[in-house]
Design a protein around this motif. Structure first.
Motif, PDB file in Angstrom:
ATOM      1  N   TYR A  93      30.070  -1.585   9.668  1.00  0.00           N
ATOM      2  CA  TYR A  93      30.482  -2.909   9.217  1.00  0.00           C
ATOM      3  C   TYR A  93      29.892  -3.181   7.840  1.00  0.00           C
ATOM      4  O   TYR A  93      28.695  -2.971   7.605  1.00  0.00           O
ATOM      5  N   PRO A  94      30.686  -3.699   6.899  1.00  0.00           N
ATOM      6  CA  PRO A  94      30.205  -3.861   5.519  1.00  0.00           C
ATOM      7  C   PRO A  94      28.974  -4.732   5.369  1.00  0.00           C
ATOM      8  O   PRO A  94      28.182  -4.542   4.447  1.00  0.00           O
ATOM      9  N   VAL A  95      28.786  -5.704   6.277  1.00  0.00           N
ATOM     10  CA  VAL A  95      27.652  -6.623   6.131  1.00  0.00           C
ATOM     11  C   VAL A  95      26.436  -6.172   6.928  1.00  0.00           C
ATOM     12  O   VAL A  95      25.403  -6.825   6.904  1.00  0.00           O
ATOM     13  N   MET A  96      26.553  -5.055   7.620  1.00  0.00           N
ATOM     14  CA  MET A  96      25.461  -4.596   8.480  1.00  0.00           C
ATOM     15  C   MET A  96      24.530  -3.677   7.706  1.00  0.00           C
ATOM     16  O   MET A  96      24.971  -2.753   7.014  1.00  0.00           O
ATOM     17  N   GLY A  97      23.233  -3.895   7.823  1.00  0.00           N
ATOM     18  CA  GLY A  97      22.246  -3.058   7.170  1.00  0.00           C
ATOM     19  C   GLY A  97      21.893  -1.843   8.011  1.00  0.00           C
ATOM     20  O   GLY A  97      22.231  -1.760   9.199  1.00  0.00           O
ATOM     21  N   PRO A  98      21.181  -0.865   7.432  1.00  0.00           N
ATOM     22  CA  PRO A  98      20.819   0.355   8.158  1.00  0.00           C
ATOM     23  C   PRO A  98      20.048   0.102   9.450  1.00  0.00           C
ATOM     24  O   PRO A  98      20.327   0.747  10.465  1.00  0.00           O
ATOM     25  N   ALA A 126      13.124   1.391   2.668  1.00  0.00           N
ATOM     26  CA  ALA A 126      13.064   0.337   1.653  1.00  0.00           C
ATOM     27  C   ALA A 126      14.337  -0.493   1.591  1.00  0.00           C
ATOM     28  O   ALA A 126      14.335  -1.593   1.028  1.00  0.00           O
ATOM     29  N   VAL A 127      15.440   0.003   2.140  1.00  0.00           N
ATOM     30  CA  VAL A 127      16.715  -0.730   2.099  1.00  0.00           C
ATOM     31  C   VAL A 127      17.216  -1.009   3.508  1.00  0.00           C
ATOM     32  O   VAL A 127      18.415  -1.161   3.735  1.00  0.00           O
ATOM     33  N   ALA A 128      16.293  -1.112   4.454  1.00  0.00           N
ATOM     34  CA  ALA A 128      16.670  -1.252   5.863  1.00  0.00           C
ATOM     35  C   ALA A 128      17.510  -2.485   6.132  1.00  0.00           C
ATOM     36  O   ALA A 128      18.343  -2.495   7.050  1.00  0.00           O
ATOM     37  N   ARG A 129      17.335  -3.555   5.338  1.00  0.00           N
ATOM     38  CA  ARG A 129      18.087  -4.794   5.554  1.00  0.00           C
ATOM     39  C   ARG A 129      19.260  -4.962   4.592  1.00  0.00           C
ATOM     40  O   ARG A 129      19.990  -5.951   4.672  1.00  0.00           O
ATOM     41  N   THR A 130      19.449  -4.036   3.702  1.00  0.00           N
ATOM     42  CA  THR A 130      20.519  -4.146   2.707  1.00  0.00           C
ATOM     43  C   THR A 130      21.880  -3.900   3.352  1.00  0.00           C
ATOM     44  O   THR A 130      22.059  -2.905   4.057  1.00  0.00           O
ATOM     45  N   PRO A 131      22.859  -4.775   3.163  1.00  0.00           N
ATOM     46  CA  PRO A 131      24.189  -4.552   3.754  1.00  0.00           C
ATOM     47  C   PRO A 131      24.792  -3.225   3.282  1.00  0.00           C
ATOM     48  O   PRO A 131      24.568  -2.796   2.153  1.00  0.00           O
ATOM     49  N   TRP A 132      25.562  -2.637   4.153  1.00  0.00           N
ATOM     50  CA  TRP A 132      26.215  -1.356   3.869  1.00  0.00           C
ATOM     51  C   TRP A 132      26.950  -1.375   2.533  1.00  0.00           C
ATOM     52  O   TRP A 132      26.842  -0.437   1.745  1.00  0.00           O
ATOM     53  N   ARG A 133      27.668  -2.453   2.276  1.00  0.00           N
ATOM     54  CA  ARG A 133      28.499  -2.510   1.072  1.00  0.00           C
ATOM     55  C   ARG A 133      27.664  -2.524  -0.203  1.00  0.00           C
ATOM     56  O   ARG A 133      28.186  -2.232  -1.292  1.00  0.00           O
ATOM     57  N   ARG A 134      26.373  -2.856  -0.103  1.00  0.00           N
ATOM     58  CA  ARG A 134      25.512  -2.890  -1.277  1.00  0.00           C
ATOM     59  C   ARG A 134      24.649  -1.636  -1.413  1.00  0.00           C
ATOM     60  O   ARG A 134      23.901  -1.507  -2.383  1.00  0.00           O
ATOM     61  N   LEU A 135      24.743  -0.738  -0.461  1.00  0.00           N
ATOM     62  CA  LEU A 135      24.023   0.525  -0.573  1.00  0.00           C
ATOM     63  C   LEU A 135      24.716   1.427  -1.586  1.00  0.00           C
ATOM     64  O   LEU A 135      25.941   1.360  -1.762  1.00  0.00           O
ATOM     65  N   SER A 136      23.955   2.278  -2.230  1.00  0.00           N
ATOM     66  CA  SER A 136      24.564   3.267  -3.110  1.00  0.00           C
ATOM     67  C   SER A 136      25.321   4.286  -2.272  1.00  0.00           C
ATOM     68  O   SER A 136      25.142   4.371  -1.048  1.00  0.00           O
ATOM     69  N   GLY A 137      26.165   5.075  -2.929  1.00  0.00           N
ATOM     70  CA  GLY A 137      26.918   6.101  -2.203  1.00  0.00           C
ATOM     71  C   GLY A 137      26.004   7.073  -1.483  1.00  0.00           C
ATOM     72  O   GLY A 137      26.261   7.459  -0.332  1.00  0.00           O
ATOM     73  N   GLY A 138      24.921   7.465  -2.146  1.00  0.00           N
ATOM     74  CA  GLY A 138      23.989   8.384  -1.517  1.00  0.00           C
ATOM     75  C   GLY A 138      23.268   7.770  -0.335  1.00  0.00           C
ATOM     76  O   GLY A 138      23.023   8.434   0.685  1.00  0.00           O
ATOM     77  N   GLU A 139      22.928   6.483  -0.428  1.00  0.00           N
ATOM     78  CA  GLU A 139      22.278   5.799   0.690  1.00  0.00           C
ATOM     79  C   GLU A 139      23.227   5.662   1.872  1.00  0.00           C
ATOM     80  O   GLU A 139      22.822   5.801   3.034  1.00  0.00           O
ATOM     81  N   GLN A 140      24.495   5.414   1.586  1.00  0.00           N
ATOM     82  CA  GLN A 140      25.482   5.354   2.661  1.00  0.00           C
ATOM     83  C   GLN A 140      25.607   6.709   3.363  1.00  0.00           C
ATOM     84  O   GLN A 140      25.726   6.775   4.598  1.00  0.00           O
ATOM     85  N   GLN A 141      25.570   7.789   2.586  1.00  0.00           N
ATOM     86  CA  GLN A 141      25.629   9.118   3.175  1.00  0.00           C
ATOM     87  C   GLN A 141      24.439   9.370   4.091  1.00  0.00           C
ATOM     88  O   GLN A 141      24.574   9.907   5.191  1.00  0.00           O
ATOM     89  N   ARG A 142      23.262   8.977   3.643  1.00  0.00           N
ATOM     90  CA  ARG A 142      22.070   9.213   4.458  1.00  0.00           C
ATOM     91  C   ARG A 142      22.098   8.375   5.735  1.00  0.00           C
ATOM     92  O   ARG A 142      21.648   8.826   6.790  1.00  0.00           O
TER      93      ARG A 142
END
Length: 333
Positions: A93-98, A126-142
């Motif tokens: 979900y785009p608004v859901m964080g890791p 460090a980005v555990a609460r960041t929404p999916w849509r705001r993660l970098s491409g590499g963070e989304q991959q991880r």
């Protein structure tokens, strides 16, 4: 006498057709527990169709597939509980964080990994609460990788696991893959990043036009490819005639393949390497990226697939461009 365990993943004479177009043409592949197998090939080679069939989202036209000894289509519920799938994109979900995503997926399993430990393992604390849509491409991959392994799978399918991932993230991805293999999981990955495949894969299967055109360990493929010679990088437009004379090489055996990238055909002996280094040193020229003897996986790949990816018809290429996101999006439980 111990009975050998069955293969973790097995295709036997797999054929997948879309109408009159054959995407996979009699492919046989076997992967075992505690093994990392890289499935490589140009666009349109049949990789996606093969993996989707193994995941239980496409029915073989001919042949058979087994995952953990089960039919992934008819035994889908039993297989999916023991299988992890990493999507190349999407699935969250785009608004859901890791942290929330991992906690949600962990609830699907009886004995999941600790979500907090996974966050640290893939470097997303460090980005555990960041929404999916705001993660970098590499963070989304991880995060996709973490979601694929949260259920402690016995078989893991990874689609382009290092695409868009920065160097630090690549190290984390390699560490995860190594840990999965060491604990006995079977890892099958598809990637266009051949250097990464060479680093992590125990075995490689290269396919083109739906058929296996080379398979084995990287070392076995390199040996089958013949003598790799010497490859090095330096300033562009070197005096090739002078270098050939210094090496005692024949005409045409020292070439500049691209500006600043050179190949010396023939045996990569210590004497030849010393002569090359001396010739460059005498002219105060930098000698970088020196590789001797074994061919790289990229060289092997290009040799066995050159031209194959262009032979697939537009119908198949268009099907794979259009069907892949839809088919892969169903790979989550």
């Amino acid at each position: 006498m111990s009975v050998p365990s069955p293969a973790a993943v097995q295709c036997r004479d797999l054929v997948v057709r879309y109408g009159s177009t054959t995407a996979v043409d009699g492919l046989s592949v076997t992967a075992h527990h505690g093994q990392v197998l890289a499935l490589l090939g140009p666009n349109g080679a049949g990789k996606t169709s093969t993996v989707e069939t193994l995941e239980g989202y496409r029915r073989p036209t001919e042949g058979s597939v087994r995952v953990l000894g089960l039919d992934p289509m008819s035994d889908h519920r039993r297989v999916v509980a023991r299988m992890g799938v990493m999507l190349q994109r999407g699935g969250v979900y785009p608004v859901m964080g890791p942290r929330r995503a991992l906690a949600l997926f962990a609830d699907y399993y009886d004995d999941p990994e600790d979500p907090e430990a996974l966050l640290e393992l893939v470097g997303l604390g460090a980005v555990a609460r960041t929404p999916w849509r705001r993660l970098s491409g590499g963070e989304q991959q991880r995060l996709s990788l973490a979601l694929a392994i949260v259920g402690r799978p016995e078989v893991v399918f990874l689609d382009e696991p290092t695409a868009g991932v920065d160097p630090e993230g690549r190290i984390a991805v390699r560490r995860v893959i190594t840990e999965l293999r060491d604990r006995g999981a079977c890892v099958m990955l598809t990637t266009h990043e051949l250097a990464e495949a060479e680093r992590v894969a125990d075995d490689v299967v290269i396919i083109a036009r739906g058929r296996a055109v080379a398979e084995g360990t990287v070392a076995e493929l390199a040996a089958a490819g013949g003598e790799g010679g010497i490859r090095f990088e330096g300033p562009a437009a070197l005096d090739l005639a002078g270098l050939r004379a210094a090496l005692g090489a024949e005409a045409g055996t020292v070439t500049e393949e691209r500006p600043g990238e050179y190949r010396v055909d023939g045996p990569a002996t210590a004497t030849r390497l010393a002569l090359l280094a001396r010739w460059m040193s005498d002219r105060d020229l930098p000698l970088t990226e020196l590789r001797a003897g074994r061919r790289s996986l990229e060289e092997i790949y290009l040799r066995v697939t050159r031209g194959e990816g262009e032979r697939d018809g537009p119908e198949l290429r268009e099907h794979q461009r259009g069907a892949e996101p839809h088919g892969r999006s169903r790979s989550r439980r």
